[in-house]
Enzyme design. Structure first.
Site, short mmCIF file in Angstrom:
data_model
loop_
_atom_site.label_atom_id
_atom_site.label_comp_id
_atom_site.label_asym_id
_atom_site.label_seq_id
_atom_site.Cartn_x
_atom_site.Cartn_y
_atom_site.Cartn_z
N ASP A 128 0.92 -1.06 0.08
CA ASP A 128 -0.03 -0.07 -0.08
C ASP A 128 0.83 1.38 -0.03
OD1 ASP A 128 -2.24 -1.66 0.30
OD2 ASP A 128 -2.17 -1.69 2.29
N LYS A 143 2.20 2.10 -5.17
CA LYS A 143 3.21 1.72 -6.40
C LYS A 143 2.18 1.83 -7.40
CE LYS A 143 3.51 -2.26 -4.62
NZ LYS A 143 2.97 -2.13 -3.27
N GLY A 200 -3.74 -4.94 -4.56
CA GLY A 200 -4.85 -3.94 -4.87
C GLY A 200 -4.13 -2.74 -5.44
N HIS A 201 -4.24 -2.61 -6.94
CA HIS A 201 -3.74 -1.40 -7.35
C HIS A 201 -4.63 -0.24 -7.67
CE1 HIS A 201 0.53 -3.33 -8.55
NE2 HIS A 201 0.28 -2.98 -7.26
N GLN A 210 2.50 -5.86 -3.33
CA GLN A 210 2.86 -6.21 -1.66
C GLN A 210 4.19 -5.18 -1.53
OE1 GLN A 210 2.24 -9.37 -3.20
NE2 GLN A 210 -0.04 -9.04 -2.85
P1 IMP Z 1 -1.90 -13.09 1.85
O1 IMP Z 1 -0.84 -12.45 0.91
O2 IMP Z 1 -3.33 -12.91 1.65
O3 IMP Z 1 -1.42 -14.64 2.13
O4 IMP Z 1 -1.82 -12.24 3.31
C1 IMP Z 1 -0.42 -12.11 3.86
C2 IMP Z 1 -0.23 -10.90 4.54
O5 IMP Z 1 0.14 -9.75 3.44
C3 IMP Z 1 -1.46 -10.25 5.17
O6 IMP Z 1 -1.08 -9.31 6.40
C4 IMP Z 1 -2.15 -9.48 4.00
O7 IMP Z 1 -2.87 -8.25 4.58
C5 IMP Z 1 -0.75 -8.89 3.47
N1 IMP Z 1 -0.99 -8.53 1.83
C6 IMP Z 1 -1.15 -9.19 1.21
N2 IMP Z 1 -1.45 -8.46 -0.12
C7 IMP Z 1 -1.15 -7.07 0.36
C8 IMP Z 1 -1.20 -5.82 -0.32
O8 IMP Z 1 -1.36 -5.74 -1.82
N3 IMP Z 1 -1.10 -4.86 0.34
C9 IMP Z 1 -0.98 -4.83 1.75
N4 IMP Z 1 -1.00 -5.68 2.35
C10 IMP Z 1 -0.98 -7.11 1.68
#
Ligand code: IMP
Length: 427
Positions: free
Chosen positions: A13, A16, A40-41, A221
């Site tokens: 977040d 990017k 989520g972009h 991420q």
């Molecule tokens: P997962 O990627 O669904 O396995 O989640 C693992 C961790 O990464 C969690 O804390 C999510 O909230 C975090 N996370 C995954 N994708 C994003 C993103 O695009 N932005 C922020 N946090 C993310």
């Protein structure tokens, strides 16, 4: 013929989406190399706001081509849905989107396994999109790649083996035979759409690079969510760091020219895990009042903290970042003072490196450098010189702590709300 990687340096977040969208005007190809629809972009284009989860934001740019690399895990039903979402908005996908035949797929049983694990006390706080279990299958060598999913006979055999192996988890939610039938039915529905975009993407992107095309890697991420370098186990299951771009696409390190890091002027994270600079007071309340900071994918409110230089410096090093894009500086407008965490205090000792141990990380207390805030809004400012002096001081402090050059400052989602500090952008 450059290739540039854009990476997040914090817990995701960082904004990017906006930076990658900027660079898309320069790029011929925009690639995703890791993660899946957990990303989520948010991109503002033609006055409209789009949130894309799987397809690179570059698709919104007419004429640009996009690729989902082998390192991404793909929910086929979700991919078909996102393609349709774009087509309905008159954004052409055919001939512009390509997907690696080696990418692994996410099936409903991955989400079931994740839901099962997330119900335990040791949960991670994931996005519940099945990302972790899908990568788990990939590395356990029981995963199903798109190329095998497309071949009906191979797929049915692999699916049967997978459902059998995962029956204990699946049974909690659905009859395993019904699940198998549903997955086969889904395949029938979405295969005609997806078949057309699948290709040998490593060969394609190397060919394009060799013919002089500009390539932009859009990281998802952030570094602190990296499975190797982040706050394990509260991380995602892929490698968002710049090194992941090569593994996740097949473009070798010798062809990558530059890594552009993106960091916010403060930090947020969704999900669980240690967060030494987390604050309950001033900045958090301030953001809540502004009605800001909800995750683009999960809609969960984010935990907010002061800028963590210990984490940022580590991220700069691991990614090989020389140029930094600093985002959301406007969020700090109006605060009396702004803080930067320059070290941690752990058991009475001052530490400047990022610890690996989760127990140590949980006990780390921030050591702050307190800087004076600024009263004037930064929004609407278009040059560095016109920023309030204390905001400039804040930027320079980040540069000197992290030994990077800030090349871009962003204070809003639109293109106009940006200050360039380098004549040459991209660098
Ligand atoms: P997962 O990627 O669904 O396995 O989640 C693992 C961790 O990464 C969690 O804390 C999510 O909230 C975090 N996370 C995954 N994708 C994003 C993103 O695009 N932005 C922020 N946090 C993310």
């Amino acid at each position: 013929m450059p290739a540039i990687v854009v990476v997040g340096l914090q817990w995701g977040d960082e904004g990017k989406g906006k930076i990658a969208h900027f660079l898309a005007s320069w790029a011929d190809w925009v690639l995703r190399f890791q993660g899946g629809n957990n990303a989520g972009h948010t991109v503002v284009f033609d006055g409209k706001e789009y949130v894309l989860h799987l397809i690179p934001g570059g698709i919104l740019y007419p004429g640009k081509k996009c690729l989902i690399g082998n390192g991404v895990v793909i929910d086929p039903v979700f991919l078909a849905g996102e393609m349709e979402f774009l087509e309905k908005r008159k954004i052409k996908v055919k001939g512009r989107l390509f997907v690696s035949d080696r990418a692994h797929l996410i099936f409903p049983y991955h989400r079931h396994i994740e839901a099962f694990r997330e119900a335990l006390k040791s949960r991670v706080g994931t996005t519940r999109r099945g990302i972790g279990p899908a990568y788990g299958d990939k590395f356990a060598r029981v995963g199903i790649r798109i190329c095998d999913w497309m071949d009906g006979r191979t797929f049915r055999k692999l699916l049967r083996q997978n459902v059998r192996e995962k029956e204990v988890f699946v049974r909690e939610f659905i009859n395993p035979r019904r699940l198998e039938a549903k997955i086969l039915d889904d395949r029938k529905k979405v295969l005609p759409k997806i078949r057309n975009v699948v290709t040998d993407s490593a060969a394609l992107i190397n060919r394009e690079f060799n013919s002089g095309k500009n390539i932009l890697f859009e990281g998802a991420q952030g570094t602190m969510l990296d499975c190797d370098f982040g706050t394990y186990p509260y991380v995602t299951s892929s490698n968002p760091v710049s090194g992941g771009a090569c593994v996740g696409s097949g473009l070798p390190p010798t062809k990558i020219d530059e890594v552009l890091g993106v960091a916010k002027a403060y930090v947020t994270r969704v999900g669980l895990g240690p967060f030494p600079t987390e604050i309950k007071g001033s900045l958090g309340e301030y953001l809540r009042k502004k009605g800001k900071e909800y995750g683009a994918t999960t809609g969960r409110p984010r935990r907010v903290g002061w800028l963590d230089i210990v984490a940022l410096k580590t991220a700069v090093e691991i990614n090989g970042v020389k140029f930094l894009c600093l985002t959301k500086i406007d969020v700090l407008d109006g605060l009396k003072e702004v803080k930067i965490c320059k070290a941690y205090k752990i058991k009475g000792k001052v530490i400047k490196s990022f610890p690996a141990s989760r127990r140590i990380m949980e006990t780390a207390k921030p050591v702050y450098e307190v800087l004076p805030g600024w009263n004037k809004p930064t929004r609407g400012v278009t040059s560095f010189a016109a920023l309030p002096p204390n905001a400039r001081r804040f930027v320079r402090a980040i540069e000197s702590f992290c030994e990077v050059k800030v090349v871009l400052i962003s204070m809003g989602r639109s293109r106009e709300e940006t200050i360039y500090l380098s004549e040459k952008f991209p660098p």
